[in-house]
Design an enzyme around this catalytic site. Structure first.
Site, PDB file in Angstrom:
ATOM      1  N   ARG A  72       0.820  -1.214   0.000  1.00 48.28           N
ATOM      2  CA  ARG A  72       0.000   0.000   0.000  1.00 48.28           C
ATOM      3  C   ARG A  72       0.856   1.267   0.000  1.00 48.28           C
ATOM      4  O   ARG A  72       0.403   2.320  -0.429  1.00 48.28           O
ATOM      5  CB  ARG A  72      -0.999  -0.040   1.157  1.00 48.28           C
ATOM      6  CG  ARG A  72      -2.087  -1.106   0.909  1.00 48.28           C
ATOM      7  CD  ARG A  72      -2.896  -1.415   2.145  1.00 48.28           C
ATOM      8  NE  ARG A  72      -2.147  -1.993   3.223  1.00 48.28           N
ATOM      9  CZ  ARG A  72      -1.880  -3.293   3.386  1.00 48.28           C
ATOM     10  NH1 ARG A  72      -2.334  -4.165   2.517  1.00 48.28           N
ATOM     11  NH2 ARG A  72      -1.191  -3.730   4.416  1.00 48.28           N
ATOM     12  N   GLU A 109       6.801 -11.668  13.526  1.00 46.80           N
ATOM     13  CA  GLU A 109       6.333 -12.321  14.742  1.00 46.80           C
ATOM     14  C   GLU A 109       6.710 -13.804  14.751  1.00 46.80           C
ATOM     15  O   GLU A 109       7.104 -14.352  15.770  1.00 46.80           O
ATOM     16  CB  GLU A 109       4.807 -12.163  14.846  1.00 46.80           C
ATOM     17  CG  GLU A 109       4.249 -12.640  16.159  1.00 46.80           C
ATOM     18  CD  GLU A 109       2.768 -12.363  16.282  1.00 46.80           C
ATOM     19  OE1 GLU A 109       2.176 -12.850  17.249  1.00 46.80           O
ATOM     20  OE2 GLU A 109       2.201 -11.667  15.421  1.00 46.80           O
TER      21      GLU A 109
END
Length: 189
Positions: A72, A109
């Site tokens: 984006r 993560e």
């Protein structure tokens, strides 16, 4: 009596960038509140508002290029580069750019990822504005900053639509000496 942002928009008050962003619960995993900017990008007023507000602090600054982080950040960065009359440079996921590149890995993560930039995309001394939609842990942005700096670029600022302050990305970039511009914050993950 307090009114919600949606109520304010309905009653003719000016909408903020945050008003155009929808939250999708449990995406991509249970317990995650996904902040979806596609609703902002799809609305012509919302898109214009976001682009104008992202570039405002940098208008008149000596910026040579705008760099956008995949994906984006490409949309926003391209629009900002156009408005500023500057070139646009993408930082992409590993293996997506066709020419000679340099890369930087960063921790996710549950693992590691890498981003790349063409090795001739930025010349030493060029002044750069880094753009993306969301600042979470700051890992991707930090990797992008390192790539720009390895090519000799000077980062004038980092602009994001959304900050998730609980994840610490803003502090991470501030600790690197970056000037950060954020349009709105959302609590939660």
């Amino acid at each position: 009596m307090l009114h919600s942002r949606k109520d304010a928009a309905v009653k003719g008050q000016v909408k903020t960038v945050r008003d155009y962003i929808r939250t999708i619960p449990d995406f991509p995993h249970e317990g995650i509140l996904f902040r979806d900017v596609t609703t902002l990008l799809a609305d012509p007023r919302g898109l214009r508002l976001a682009v104008d507000q992202l570039l405002h602090p940098y208008a008149g600054q000596p910026i040579d290029k705008v760099v956008g982080l995949e994906a984006r950040g490409f949309i926003l960065g391209g629009a900002i580069a156009h408005q500023l009359g500057k070139g646009f440079v993408p930082i992409r996921k590993k293996g997506k750019l066709p020419g000679a590149t340099i890369g930087e890995s960063y921790t996710l993560e549950y693992g590691e990822a890498s981003v790349e930039i063409h090795n001739d995309a930025i010349q030493p001394g060029e002044k750069i504005l880094l753009v993306d939609d969301l600042l979470a842990t700051g890992g991707t942005a930090e990797a992008g900053i390192k790539l720009i700096e390895r090519l000799g670029g000077e980062i004038m600022g980092c602009a994001f639509i959304i900050d998730l302050p609980e994840l610490g990305g803003k502090q991470r970039l501030t600790d690197m000496g970056m000037d950060i511009h954020i349009l709105c914050e959302f609590e939660g993950l």
